[in-house]
Motif scaffolding. Structure first.
Motif, PDB file in Angstrom:
ATOM      1  N   THR A  37      26.078   4.377 -23.075  1.00  0.00           N
ATOM      2  CA  THR A  37      26.818   3.179 -22.539  1.00  0.00           C
ATOM      3  C   THR A  37      28.056   2.752 -23.446  1.00  0.00           C
ATOM      4  OG1 THR A  37      24.734   2.685 -21.174  1.00  0.00           O
ATOM      5  CG2 THR A  37      26.510   0.882 -21.449  1.00  0.00           C
ATOM      6  N   GLU A  40      30.838   5.128 -23.051  1.00  0.00           N
ATOM      7  CA  GLU A  40      31.559   5.245 -21.630  1.00  0.00           C
ATOM      8  C   GLU A  40      32.452   3.940 -21.708  1.00  0.00           C
ATOM      9  OE1 GLU A  40      28.105   5.131 -19.128  1.00  0.00           O
ATOM     10  OE2 GLU A  40      28.891   7.077 -18.506  1.00  0.00           O
ATOM     11  N   LYS A  46      33.524   6.516 -16.433  1.00  0.00           N
ATOM     12  CA  LYS A  46      32.023   6.996 -16.083  1.00  0.00           C
ATOM     13  C   LYS A  46      31.782   8.445 -16.782  1.00  0.00           C
ATOM     14  CE  LYS A  46      28.583   6.113 -12.956  1.00  0.00           C
ATOM     15  NZ  LYS A  46      27.753   4.996 -13.699  1.00  0.00           N
ATOM     16  N   TYR A  49      26.209  10.406 -14.055  1.00  0.00           N
ATOM     17  CA  TYR A  49      25.661   9.769 -12.653  1.00  0.00           C
ATOM     18  C   TYR A  49      24.273   9.583 -12.997  1.00  0.00           C
ATOM     19  CZ  TYR A  49      29.852  11.184  -9.993  1.00  0.00           C
ATOM     20  OH  TYR A  49      31.276  11.149  -9.553  1.00  0.00           O
TER      21      TYR A  49
END
Length: 288
Positions: A37, A40, A46, A49
């Protein structure tokens, strides 16, 4: 920080699972999630998925994964290369040593060493000047006598002894000095120094000498001594064979100084690589 999260991201992408990636890296699933995270957020992109059943790469994630996989493969290759160096000594060794000792004693042994270890390369620079190892980029230096530089690590390889000697014909013509003070009455064969080293009653003494000959070549001084031109003080590797045959005779033996150490020195803050350690141990074994 550029490395943070890279390994976690690559394993998640390959295993399609945060849990499996955590097990592979031996860390918690929560830590893997936090690192990915944060990655990103740092990229403002991003990469994955996430669903309850599957993790897959975004388009940006696929591009980033290919580059990251190459980076990790390169790191693995680098680690393997270092590991190979540890197990099979190879690479270059830069060393420096005194001229005559290097020519006569050291480099022939280095040649023998290289016969056994063909993947090692050696560059040697022979000089009687004390060279700065760090500035000169040397891995190793051979020094003789007392060591004064405490910033270096040292290992004793061997020792040498200085002899005062002359040809029998010289002693027959001029007699033999019996004390250190009598040396001033004799023609001495000089090297680069104006004094010779002795030891008298546990005290080191430097006796100033003089003569008509001054050479910065030990072998030229030996030749002069053999031809009866004077008395000389030289290390054993110059005169030993002539002492054995009787072409030279020693004098003032009771004042002979203690043996001088012959040392391998290397920078204190430099890791001693396997190839350097191997060479130092080889020299210590064969010079002893």
């Amino acid at each position: 920080m550029k490395w943070d999260g890279i390994s976690e991201f690559v394993y998640v992408a390959e295993l399609e699972s945060f849990t499996k990636a955590a097990a592979k890296l031996a860390i918690s699933t929560a830590q893997v999630s936090r690192q990915v995270t944060a990655l990103e957020e740092r990229l403002n992109t991003k990469l994955l998925y996430r669903t309850t059943r599957k993790v897959s790469l975004t388009e940006e994630g696929r591009v980033f994964y290919q580059h990251c996989r190459s980076i990790l493969d390169g790191l693995d290759a680098a680690e393997q290369a270092v590991s190979n160096l540890q197990s099979k000594p190879q690479g270059r060794i830069n060393l420096t040593a005194p001229v005559t000792y290097g020519e006569q004693q050291l480099l022939p042994l280095v040649n023998d060493f290289m016969v056994q270890y063909s993947d090692i390369e050696v560059t040697a620079f022979l000089s009687n000047q004390k060279i700065d190892l760090i500035e000169g980029g040397y891995d190793l230096a051979i020094r003789i006598g007392k060591l004064s530089d405490s910033t270096m690590m040292a290992k004793k390889l061997s020792h040498r002894t200085n002899f005062v000697c002359a040809a029998p014909t010289y002693f027959k013509k001029y007699g033999r000095p019996k004390t250190l003070d009598e040396l001033s009455q004799y023609s001495c064969l000089l090297g680069t120094l104006d004094y010779w080293h002795f030891k008298e009653e546990d005290t080191e003494r430097n006796i100033r000498v003089s003569g008509k000959i001054r050479y910065n070549s030990g072998y030229s001084l030996v030749d002069a001594a053999l031809k009866g031109l004077g008395i000389v003080q030289l290390p054993d590797y110059y005169v030993q064979k002539h002492l054995v045959t009787g072409r030279l005779m020693t004098v003032l033996d009771e004042y002979r100084e203690q043996e001088e150490g012959i040392w391998a020195i290397y920078p204190h803050n430099r890791h001693l690589s396997p190839k350097i350690r191997l060479l130092v141990d080889y020299l210590a074994e064969h010079l002893a």
